[in-house]
Design an enzyme around this catalytic site. Structure first.
Site, PDB file in Angstrom:
ATOM      1  N   GLU A 143      -9.384 -13.415  -0.834  1.00 47.29           N
ATOM      2  CA  GLU A 143      -8.444 -14.033   0.206  1.00 47.29           C
ATOM      3  C   GLU A 143      -9.302 -15.049   1.250  1.00 47.29           C
ATOM      4  O   GLU A 143     -10.169 -14.803   1.592  1.00 47.29           O
ATOM      5  CB  GLU A 143      -8.112 -12.521   1.021  1.00 47.29           C
ATOM      6  CG  GLU A 143      -7.334 -12.747   2.233  1.00 47.29           C
ATOM      7  CD  GLU A 143      -7.310 -11.190   3.238  1.00 47.29           C
ATOM      8  OE1 GLU A 143      -6.428 -10.582   2.236  1.00 47.29           O
ATOM      9  OE2 GLU A 143      -6.961 -11.348   4.211  1.00 47.29           O
ATOM     10  N   ASP A 197       2.221   2.113   3.820  1.00 49.39           N
ATOM     11  CA  ASP A 197       2.866   1.152   4.249  1.00 49.39           C
ATOM     12  C   ASP A 197       4.273   1.515   4.105  1.00 49.39           C
ATOM     13  O   ASP A 197       5.267   1.510   4.496  1.00 49.39           O
ATOM     14  CB  ASP A 197       2.698  -0.246   4.192  1.00 49.39           C
ATOM     15  CG  ASP A 197       1.914  -0.768   3.275  1.00 49.39           C
ATOM     16  OD1 ASP A 197       0.701  -0.683   3.719  1.00 49.39           O
ATOM     17  OD2 ASP A 197       1.813  -1.665   2.330  1.00 49.39           O
ATOM     18  N   ASP A 225     -10.446 -11.302  11.448  1.00 45.76           N
ATOM     19  CA  ASP A 225      -9.520 -11.274  10.330  1.00 45.76           C
ATOM     20  C   ASP A 225      -8.281 -11.731  10.678  1.00 45.76           C
ATOM     21  O   ASP A 225      -7.145 -11.338  10.830  1.00 45.76           O
ATOM     22  CB  ASP A 225      -9.547 -10.746   9.472  1.00 45.76           C
ATOM     23  CG  ASP A 225      -9.065 -11.027   8.290  1.00 45.76           C
ATOM     24  OD1 ASP A 225      -8.924 -12.026   7.290  1.00 45.76           O
ATOM     25  OD2 ASP A 225      -8.780  -9.564   6.997  1.00 45.76           O
ATOM     26  N   HIS A 230       1.323  -1.509   0.288  1.00 43.21           N
ATOM     27  CA  HIS A 230      -0.103   0.335  -0.066  1.00 43.21           C
ATOM     28  C   HIS A 230       0.690   1.235  -0.196  1.00 43.21           C
ATOM     29  O   HIS A 230       2.115   1.670   0.094  1.00 43.21           O
ATOM     30  CB  HIS A 230      -0.472   0.067   1.306  1.00 43.21           C
ATOM     31  CG  HIS A 230      -1.947  -0.936   1.277  1.00 43.21           C
ATOM     32  ND1 HIS A 230      -0.989  -2.188   2.498  1.00 43.21           N
ATOM     33  CD2 HIS A 230      -3.208  -1.473   1.076  1.00 43.21           C
ATOM     34  CE1 HIS A 230      -2.126  -2.894   2.315  1.00 43.21           C
ATOM     35  NE2 HIS A 230      -3.774  -2.592   2.134  1.00 43.21           N
ATOM     36  N   ASP A 249      -0.195 -12.599   1.913  1.00 49.45           N
ATOM     37  CA  ASP A 249      -1.411 -11.119   3.406  1.00 49.45           C
ATOM     38  C   ASP A 249      -1.420 -12.125   4.666  1.00 49.45           C
ATOM     39  O   ASP A 249      -2.517 -12.933   4.807  1.00 49.45           O
ATOM     40  CB  ASP A 249      -2.774 -10.830   2.256  1.00 49.45           C
ATOM     41  CG  ASP A 249      -3.246  -9.731   3.215  1.00 49.45           C
ATOM     42  OD1 ASP A 249      -2.002  -9.424   3.875  1.00 49.45           O
ATOM     43  OD2 ASP A 249      -4.683  -9.065   2.597  1.00 49.45           O
ATOM     44  N   GLU A 252     -11.805  -6.591  -4.111  1.00 46.60           N
ATOM     45  CA  GLU A 252     -10.234  -8.228  -3.277  1.00 46.60           C
ATOM     46  C   GLU A 252     -11.993  -8.490  -2.905  1.00 46.60           C
ATOM     47  O   GLU A 252     -11.852  -6.905  -1.339  1.00 46.60           O
ATOM     48  CB  GLU A 252      -8.778  -7.787  -2.257  1.00 46.60           C
ATOM     49  CG  GLU A 252      -8.803  -8.877  -1.613  1.00 46.60           C
ATOM     50  CD  GLU A 252      -7.574  -8.566  -0.664  1.00 46.60           C
ATOM     51  OE1 GLU A 252      -7.259  -8.048  -1.364  1.00 46.60           O
ATOM     52  OE2 GLU A 252      -7.943  -8.278   0.118  1.00 46.60           O
ATOM     53  N   ASP A 295      -5.302 -13.469   9.563  1.00 49.40           N
ATOM     54  CA  ASP A 295      -4.292 -13.630   8.788  1.00 49.40           C
ATOM     55  C   ASP A 295      -3.043 -14.511   9.113  1.00 49.40           C
ATOM     56  O   ASP A 295      -1.887 -13.760   8.980  1.00 49.40           O
ATOM     57  CB  ASP A 295      -3.893 -12.261   8.305  1.00 49.40           C
ATOM     58  CG  ASP A 295      -4.977 -11.261   7.669  1.00 49.40           C
ATOM     59  OD1 ASP A 295      -5.618 -11.940   7.039  1.00 49.40           O
ATOM     60  OD2 ASP A 295      -4.381  -9.855   7.570  1.00 49.40           O
TER      61      ASP A 295
HETATM   62  C1  XUL Z   1      -7.111  -5.979   4.071  1.00 45.21           C
HETATM   63  C2  XUL Z   1      -6.668  -6.716   3.488  1.00 45.21           C
HETATM   64  C3  XUL Z   1      -5.763  -5.643   3.196  1.00 45.21           C
HETATM   65  C4  XUL Z   1      -5.930  -6.330   1.154  1.00 45.21           C
HETATM   66  C5  XUL Z   1      -4.892  -4.832   0.367  1.00 45.21           C
HETATM   67  O1  XUL Z   1      -7.934  -7.776   4.830  1.00 45.21           O
HETATM   68  O2  XUL Z   1      -6.913  -8.128   2.945  1.00 45.21           O
HETATM   69  O3  XUL Z   1      -4.743  -5.772   3.380  1.00 45.21           O
HETATM   70  O4  XUL Z   1      -5.014  -7.265   0.809  1.00 45.21           O
HETATM   71  O5  XUL Z   1      -5.202  -3.280   0.645  1.00 45.21           O
HETATM   72 CO    CO Z   2      -5.588  -8.925   1.492  1.00 46.11          CO
END
Ligand code: XUL
Ligand code: CO
Length: 437
Positions: free
Chosen positions: A268, A104, A307, A101, A339, A232, A309
């Site tokens: 995702e 970031d 989430d 991003h 991610d 996404e 991740d």
């Molecule tokens: C948020 C997410 C983000 C996107 C990019 O849940 O997955 O990091 O991948 O903005």
């Molecule tokens: Co993502």
């Protein structure tokens, strides 16, 4: 070059018998699977946000993992220090791509102009590192959710000047993605959704979102950016309802607003499960619509409702992902983008390697297993056979548009009852998949 991970050398493929935790047991980039090297099937990508900016903070506590290169630095100085570290990491890991991003890689300035200048400074460093290492940009994106100005959303904000600011930020993010030769550009909804419908004009917000995306498509054309645009999906978090809630909702939105020719989906896993779907389902929905673009590889914890991740380690999951990806022709512009973030308790820089090595190996196994299932042919053969009644007779005539309610009624009045059903054999098929796992 000063080394930030002195205890880690380039991760090599050592095969399944190796007991070296920092080696690949299954990911062998040059190994040919279905006529292509693994590296081309998987197109692994590291993310800047979790890898470089994640410090283990959560909503109950502050950072637990201040990296040595972060210590004592802030602002642009910190941003500069992170660039070579990230590329050393990606190089040692052997990922051919990365994603970021805008905010970031470079901090928010006091004004848009200052933010843009800082971003340019960092982009020059990213470009030099890309040239040095050959690592490419999978996709860029704009962070339209951290700054308080985006509290009500960006493209869907009730405040028109916030829409304008978001547009300016995305314009710049597309420019730098183009400058860095990015193969794609992602829109994740951020705060494009609502907390309560009592204060929300949903129809108007959706129209604004579509306008925003059309402006992006127009601008990309204007500057000659040919990368793939992605949306996404994610159903909730941070808002109660995110407009891009799942693959089907995104496809419907893109079709309604004539955007489908310009977008594919970046799916995702953790977002799929938050939506009450499996990743296999989301891949199938996108693939069937010709819109399977890229995946954000991670996994959630099904006992937690958010989430998380986490890095993907479940071979069943990666097999499903790779079966879907192979079925729909493989990844072209997209990749397997991690991610994913290490747990708050995994505080050593080395943990970043353990996490990615495990994820890459899990996907390599998924690829090999999926390819073996395809070569075996029994799964595919079963599904084909299940639909055999559509290959001839009334089935073929219905598919060809040659039957009507009247003609079908005549047929069934004559027959009195439909042909007998055959078993769906779910358990047989689950066992069949396990033969390969
Ligand atoms: C948020 C997410 C983000 C996107 C990019 O849940 O997955 O990091 O991948 O903005
Ligand atoms: Co993502």
């Amino acid at each position: 070059m000063s080394e930030h991970f002195p205890n880690v050398t380039k991760i090599a493929y050592e095969g399944p018998k190796s007991r070296n935790p920092l080696s690949f047991k299954h990911y062998n980039p040059d190994e040919i699977v279905e006529g292509r090297p693994m590296r081309e099937h998987l197109r692994f990508s590291g993310v800047y946000w979790h890898t470089m900016c994640g410090q283990g903070a959560d909503m109950f506590g502050g950072p637990t993992a201040i990296r040595p290169w972060d210590t004592g630095r802030s602002g642009l100085d910190l941003a500069k220090a992170r660039v070579p570290v990230f590329f050393e990491f990606c190089e040692k890991l052997g990922v051919p791509f990365y994603a970021f991003h805008d905010r970031d890689v470079a901090p928010h300035g006091q004004t848009l102009r200052e933010s843009n200048e800082w971003l340019d400074t960092i982009v020059a460093m990213l470009k030099a590192q890309q040239e040095r290492t050959g690592i490419k940009l999978l996709w860029g994106t704009a962070q339209l959710f951290v700054h308080p100005r985006y509290m009500h959303g960006a493209a869907t904000s009730p405040n028109a000047e916030v829409f304008a600011f978001g547009a300016a930020q995305v314009k710049k993010a597309i420019e730098v993605t183009h400058e860095l030769g990015g193969e794609g550009y992602t829109f994740w909804g951020g705060r494009e959704g609502y907390s309560t419908l009592w204060n929300t004009d949903m129809k108007r917000e959706l129209e604004h979102l579509a306008r925003f995306l059309h402006l992006a498509v127009d601008y990309a054309k204007e500057i000659g950016f040919k990368g793939q645009f992605y949306i996404e999906p994610k159903p909730k978090e941070p808002t109660k309802h995110q407009y891009d809630s799942d693959a089907a909702a995104c496809l419907n939105f893109l079709r309604e607003f004539d955007l489908l020719p310009h977008f594919k989906l970046n799916l995702e896993t953790n977002h799929a499960t938050l939506a009450g779907h499996s990743m296999q389902h989301e891949i199938e929905v996108a693939g069937a619509a010709g819109a399977l673009g890229s995946i954000d590889a991670n996994t959630g914890d099904l006992l937690l409702g958010w989430d998380t991740d986490q890095f993907p380690t479940d071979i069943y999951l990666t097999t499903q992902c790779m079966l879907g990806i192979l079925k729909y022709g493989g990844l072209t512009t997209g990749g397997v983008n991690f991610d994913s973030k290490v747990r708050r308790e995994s505080i050593d820089p080395e943990d970043l390697f353990h996490a990615h090595v495990g994820g890459m190996d899990a996907f390599a196994r998924g690829l090999k297993i999926a390819s073996a299932i395809r070569a075996d042919g029994r799964l595919d053969g079963f599904v084909k056979q299940r639909y055999a009644s559509w290959e001839s007779g009334v089935g073929a005539r219905i598919e060809a548009g040659k039957e009507s309610f009247r003609s079908l009624e005549t047929l069934m009045l004559e027959k009195g009852e439909a042909a007998a059903n055959s078993s769906g054999r779910q358990e047989f098929l689950e066992n069949l998949i396990n033969e390969f796992i």
